[in-house]
Each structure stands twice: as structure tokens, then as C-alpha cells.
Design a protein around this motif. Structure first.
Motif, short mmCIF file in Angstrom:
data_model
loop_
_atom_site.label_atom_id
_atom_site.label_comp_id
_atom_site.label_asym_id
_atom_site.label_seq_id
_atom_site.Cartn_x
_atom_site.Cartn_y
_atom_site.Cartn_z
N TYR A 130 22.68 53.11 27.44
CA TYR A 130 22.09 54.56 26.71
C TYR A 130 21.48 53.70 25.90
O TYR A 130 21.46 54.14 24.02
N TYR A 163 17.81 41.84 31.81
CA TYR A 163 18.77 43.32 32.12
C TYR A 163 19.75 43.20 32.79
O TYR A 163 18.87 42.36 34.38
N SER A 238 27.63 51.74 38.59
CA SER A 238 26.44 51.19 39.17
C SER A 238 26.82 50.61 40.53
O SER A 238 26.96 49.08 39.90
N GLU A 279 19.21 59.39 46.22
CA GLU A 279 19.12 60.32 46.80
C GLU A 279 18.08 60.88 47.33
O GLU A 279 18.35 61.48 48.18
N GLN A 297 25.83 61.51 41.38
CA GLN A 297 25.25 59.89 40.78
C GLN A 297 25.27 59.09 41.42
O GLN A 297 26.28 58.03 42.55
N ALA A 298 24.00 59.12 43.27
CA ALA A 298 23.63 58.68 43.64
C ALA A 298 23.63 56.64 43.74
O ALA A 298 24.18 56.78 45.06
N GLU A 334 24.37 44.81 42.14
CA GLU A 334 24.95 45.04 40.33
C GLU A 334 26.64 44.76 40.49
O GLU A 334 26.43 43.80 39.58
N1 EPU Z 1 18.70 60.26 39.42
C1 EPU Z 1 19.35 60.44 39.81
N2 EPU Z 1 19.53 60.83 41.52
C2 EPU Z 1 20.80 60.41 41.24
C3 EPU Z 1 20.88 59.31 40.30
C4 EPU Z 1 20.08 59.77 39.43
O1 EPU Z 1 17.03 61.73 40.92
O2 EPU Z 1 21.90 60.85 41.94
C5 EPU Z 1 17.62 60.37 38.57
C6 EPU Z 1 17.18 61.32 37.27
O3 EPU Z 1 16.50 61.34 37.13
C7 EPU Z 1 18.15 60.43 36.05
C8 EPU Z 1 17.80 59.12 35.95
O4 EPU Z 1 17.86 58.75 37.61
O5 EPU Z 1 17.79 61.34 34.54
C9 EPU Z 1 18.41 57.95 35.30
O6 EPU Z 1 20.53 58.17 35.25
P1 EPU Z 1 21.22 57.63 34.79
O7 EPU Z 1 20.75 58.42 33.67
O8 EPU Z 1 22.08 58.44 35.42
O9 EPU Z 1 21.04 56.54 34.13
P2 EPU Z 1 20.68 55.34 35.53
O10 EPU Z 1 19.75 55.00 35.76
O11 EPU Z 1 21.24 55.87 37.48
C10 EPU Z 1 22.14 53.39 34.31
C11 EPU Z 1 22.63 52.12 34.49
C12 EPU Z 1 24.40 52.92 33.86
C13 EPU Z 1 24.23 53.09 32.23
C14 EPU Z 1 23.35 54.57 32.48
C15 EPU Z 1 22.90 55.06 31.24
C16 EPU Z 1 21.72 50.33 35.78
C17 EPU Z 1 22.48 49.66 37.46
N3 EPU Z 1 22.62 52.18 35.06
O12 EPU Z 1 22.18 53.70 35.38
O13 EPU Z 1 24.74 51.45 33.84
O14 EPU Z 1 25.66 54.24 32.44
O15 EPU Z 1 22.23 53.93 32.93
O16 EPU Z 1 22.42 54.23 30.02
O17 EPU Z 1 21.01 49.73 34.65
C18 EPU Z 1 26.95 50.51 35.75
O18 EPU Z 1 25.52 49.39 35.19
O19 EPU Z 1 27.92 50.59 36.48
C19 EPU Z 1 26.38 51.26 34.70
C20 EPU Z 1 26.84 52.95 34.95
#
Ligand code: EPU
Ligand code: FAD
Length: 339
Positions: A130, A163, A238, A279, A297-298, A334
Motif C-alpha cells: 500500500y 523492490y 505473492s 489471470e 488474487q492470481a 518472490e
Molecule cells: N490483478 C489482476 N488479477 C489478479 C490480481 C491482480 O488483474 O488476480 C491486477 C488488478 O488490476 C489489481 C492489480 O493487479 O488492481 C494489483 O493487485 P494488488 O493490489 O492485489 O497488488 P499486487 O501488485 O498484486 C502487491 C504486493 C503485495 C502487496 C500489494 C499491496 C508484490 C509481489 N506484491 O501485490 O505483497 O500486499 O501489492 O500493496 O509486490 C506479498 O509480497 O506477499 C504481497 C502480498
């Protein structure tokens, strides 16, 4: 007195819930016990795995070496004007520390609410969520150098945070055990509400002047809606990093897929949402044997019960192949793979 157990199941020590064994297992409650442990050359020469909460690792086999679980406790703080310095033992639970800071009015960590795991692991991959990363609140950490048996202080610069990266994952991998982390927080909040649905969720709750607790609760609420709870369904968050590519690489992807989810990543680089890529390849919510990807969350691989580490790893390889075939983008894991 330091105790070393033999043949310990790690099933309850990793959030994937993988049933793997450790040949030897030691729990460390004080940094002095590390000195005691490594005074014995047997342990110095043995393969070792440092374990916090086990929320960012996949055990693909039994661990034929020594697992060292950090359980060093304690939280101390010092206030100087509006600056707050909080130091916590590596074995403190990360979210307990966040709650402690939020409850005391120490600002800076609220967006990192509800991330599983320990304080000691937080610098390893520079945890982030976030719009905030650990580096934004990190002051220094104390780490035990295995080869010399001495404690060393690492400043933020020393840690070379990036990152999901730090010097502890890079050139110093396997050489240090973090025993405590010091954070620099503030009595004056500087909220970071732009990321994701935070503002929307605050508005939905009728909150226009949020407190630290409001932000922490909203972040926690958003996380729960997207991510599976490891206490009911095994996972490590993730599984892959979001890939960062050059503008040249991005051009053709955007041309072929105008709706590709992406963010500027500085220096002309572009960060792609790995969850979106996965996805688009048809993996979201799919079950493969005892494993699969999470329905909301794929990017999160899950253990539906009884999965082996090899099974989860195999699925991750299939996902890497299909994303590469469709988009020409290589996903990097990761989660730490333990063999
Ligand atoms: N999205 C899809 N399909 C999915 C998942 C995501 O289309 O199945 C797209 C959507 O557009 C969504 C965007 O991807 O808006 C971003 O998804 P999300 O906000 O869930 O964040 P993320 O980029 O998938 C990252 C971190 C998370 C962290 C969140 C919130 C990494 C690898 N992951 O996920 O960290 O909580 O942002 O800041 O950077 C972790 O490291 O284990 C983890 C959960
Ligand atoms: P472990 O899994 O025990 O260890 C991780 C790595 O650090 C291993 O290589 C281990 O050897 C090493 N290590 C652990 N402790 C030490 C130490 N004291 N000294 C030296 N090395 C050590 N991460 C994010 O960044 N952002 C998120 O939003 C996020 N969301 C998650 C959501 C869920 C549901 C889950 C299950 C995980 C999520 N993660 C997230 C990943 C995970 O929470 C973090 O990586 C966390 O910091 C791991 O802490 P841990 O104590 O469980 O580490």
C-alpha cells in the motif's frame, strides 16, 4: 540453555503448511545463544536455514541441516521531539509491532498492517504494501555475522533496499542473522492514502480525517478481502514479484494488450501487475491437484490441503512458462525456495 532438537516437523512453522522435516532445530531467544551455537564447529559447517514466521518460504524437501528459529523478543522506544525510535527483537511478530506503534500513536507503519511474519525478516525482502516499504521507516538493524561471531550494525544505506530486495538476499545472503531492527517513526502522521482502495474505503466509512488506527483498520480490511488467511488455507502471499521491464519491452506488450495493468517504476521502467498477467493466462482460481491459485488474487499460490512443496513449485514453473509464452515476460519467484 540452548537446546537442539532432532527430526522436527516444520508443518506448523511455514504458512504454506507443507509437511517437511528439519534434521536439527534450535530456537534462539537471545543473541548470546547464537555465539554459543556457532562456537561448535559442527553447527558452523552444517547447512542452515534461518526461520522467522515461515510466511515467505516454500519447503520443497526435508531440510537436511540445522533450522534456526528466531524468537528474540522485546520492544523498546525512545522519543525525541516528534521523532520516535522503536527497536524490536527479531522474533517479535511484525503485526504485533505495527499494532503497538499504532496504539501508541507512532506513525509510519500503518500501511504495513497485517503483513505476516517476524520483525527480523522484514528487512530481508524490504517488505512493502500500500505504497510504503520497510525502508521508509527503517533506521538500522543489528545482525550476527556467522563467520566471525560478532554483531554488526547495518544502516539503511548498508542494506541497499530495493523492490523486494536487500543486501541480505543479495551479496551477503546466508552470512548474517538479524537479531533486532530499529525503526524511525513520528508522532506526526504523514498519511499515504493514495494507493489502491484506501481512500475509497475511508470514504465508504465516512472518515474524512483518519487516525492511525483508521488507516490500519482499512488496510487490514482490504488485505483480508483479497488474500487468503494462512491459518485456513496455506500460502505465502505473492508467489512472484511484479516484473519490472524497460519502456522498449513494454511497447509491444501494450500494443497487443491495451488493458495491461502497469505502473511507472522510475528511470523509464515499467512495473507490470503479475496477478493480471497470470489471470490473463487463465490461472486465476484454478485448482491443480492439491494446489492452485487464489480465487481473488492470481499472484497467490495456495495449498488446498496435503500439497507437497514440489507440487506447488511445479505449478509455479507452469505459470512462469505460460506467462512467458503469452507476454514474453519472465516472472521471478518472490517466495524463498528451501531444498
Ligand atoms: N490483478 C489482476 N488479477 C489478479 C490480481 C491482480 O488483474 O488476480 C491486477 C488488478 O488490476 C489489481 C492489480 O493487479 O488492481 C494489483 O493487485 P494488488 O493490489 O492485489 O497488488 P499486487 O501488485 O498484486 C502487491 C504486493 C503485495 C502487496 C500489494 C499491496 C508484490 C509481489 N506484491 O501485490 O505483497 O500486499 O501489492 O500493496 O509486490 C506479498 O509480497 O506477499 C504481497 C502480498
Ligand atoms: P520467513 O518466511 O521465516 O523467512 C523469509 C526469509 O528471510 C528466509 O530466507 C529466511 O531464511 C530469512 N530470515 C528470516 N528471519 C531472518 C533473520 N532474523 N535473519 C536473517 N534471515 C532471516 N510480504 C510483503 O512484503 N508484503 C505483503 O503485503 C505481504 N503479504 C503477505 C500476505 C500473506 C497472506 C502471506 C502469507 C505473506 C505475505 N508477505 C508479504 C510475505 C511475508 O509476510 C514477508 O516476506 C515476511 O517478512 C516474512 O517474514 P517471516 O518471519 O515469516 O520470514
Amino acid at each position: 540453555m540452548l537446546q537442539i532438537q532432532e527430526n522436527v516437523s516444520l508443518k506448523n512453522f511455514n504458512t504454506f503448511g507443507i509437511d517437511a522435516n528439519a534434521r536439527y532445530f534450535a530456537e534462539i531467544s537471545h543473541a548470546d545463544e547464537l555465539t554459543e551455537l556457532f562456537a561448535d564447529p559442527i553447527w558452523l559447517s552444517m547447512p542452515r536455514l534461518i526461520l522467522g514466521g515461515g510466511s515467505n518460504m516454500l519447503m520443497v524437501a526435508d531440510f537436511n541441516g540445522l533450522v534456526i528459529r528466531l524468537n528474540i523478543r522485546g520492544i523498546e522506544h525512545r522519543i525525541s521531539h516528534n521523532d520516535v525510535f522503536v527497536e524490536a527483537g527479531a522474533g517479535e511478530v511484525w503485526n504485533d509491532l505495527v499494532n503497538y506503534c499504532v496504539d501508541h500513536g507512532y506513525a509510519g507503519m500503518e500501511n504495513l498492517s497485517l503483513i505476516p511474519g517476524s520483525v527480523g525478516a522484514s528487512p530481508i525482502q524490504n517488505i512493502g504494501a500500500y505504497g510504503v516499504e520497510l525502508k521508509d521507516v527503517f533506521e538500522s538493524c543489528q545482525a550476527f555475522e556467522i563467520a566471525s561471531g560478532s554483531l554488526k550494525t547495518f544502516t539503511k544505506e548498508d542494506c541497499r533496499f530495493g523492490y523486494r530486495e536487500s543486501v541480505f538476499k543479495g551479496e551477503l545472503a546466508g552470512q548474517y542473522i538479524i537479531v533486532s531492527v530499529k525503526f524511525h517513526l513520528s508522532l506526526v502522521p504523514n498519511f499515504n492514502l493514495k494507493y489502491g482502495a484506501i481512500e475509497q474505503e475511508l470514504a465508504a466509512r465516512g472518515i474524512s480525517e483518519p487516525t492511525l488506527k483508521d488507516v490500519s483498520q482499512v488496510v487490514s480490511h482490504i488485505r483480508v478481502s483479497k488474500l487468503p488467511d494462512p491459518s485456513t488455507i496455506g500460502n505465502a502471499g505473492s508467489f512472484f514479484k511484479n516484473p519490472v521491464i524497460t519502456a522498449e519491452e513494454f511497447g509491444p506488450i501494450q500494443q497487443n494488450h491495451p488493458d495491461v495493468v502497469h505502473y511507472p517504476a522510475g528511470d523509464g521502467l515499467v512495473k507490470l501487475a503479475a496477478g493480471w498477467l497470470i489471470e490473463q493466462c487463465g490461472w486465476k482460481g484454478k485448482t491443480v491437484g492439491n494446489t492452485g491459485t487464489w480465487k481473488n488474487q492470481a499472484l497467490v499460490l495456495v495449498n488446498h490441503g496435503g500439497a507437497t512443496g514440489e507440487e506447488v513449485y511445479g505449478l509455479s514453473s507452469q505459470i512462469i512458462d505460460s506467462v512467458y509464452t503469452k507476454f514474453g515476460v519472465t516472472l521471478h519467484r518472490e517466495v524463498n525456495i528451501v531444498k
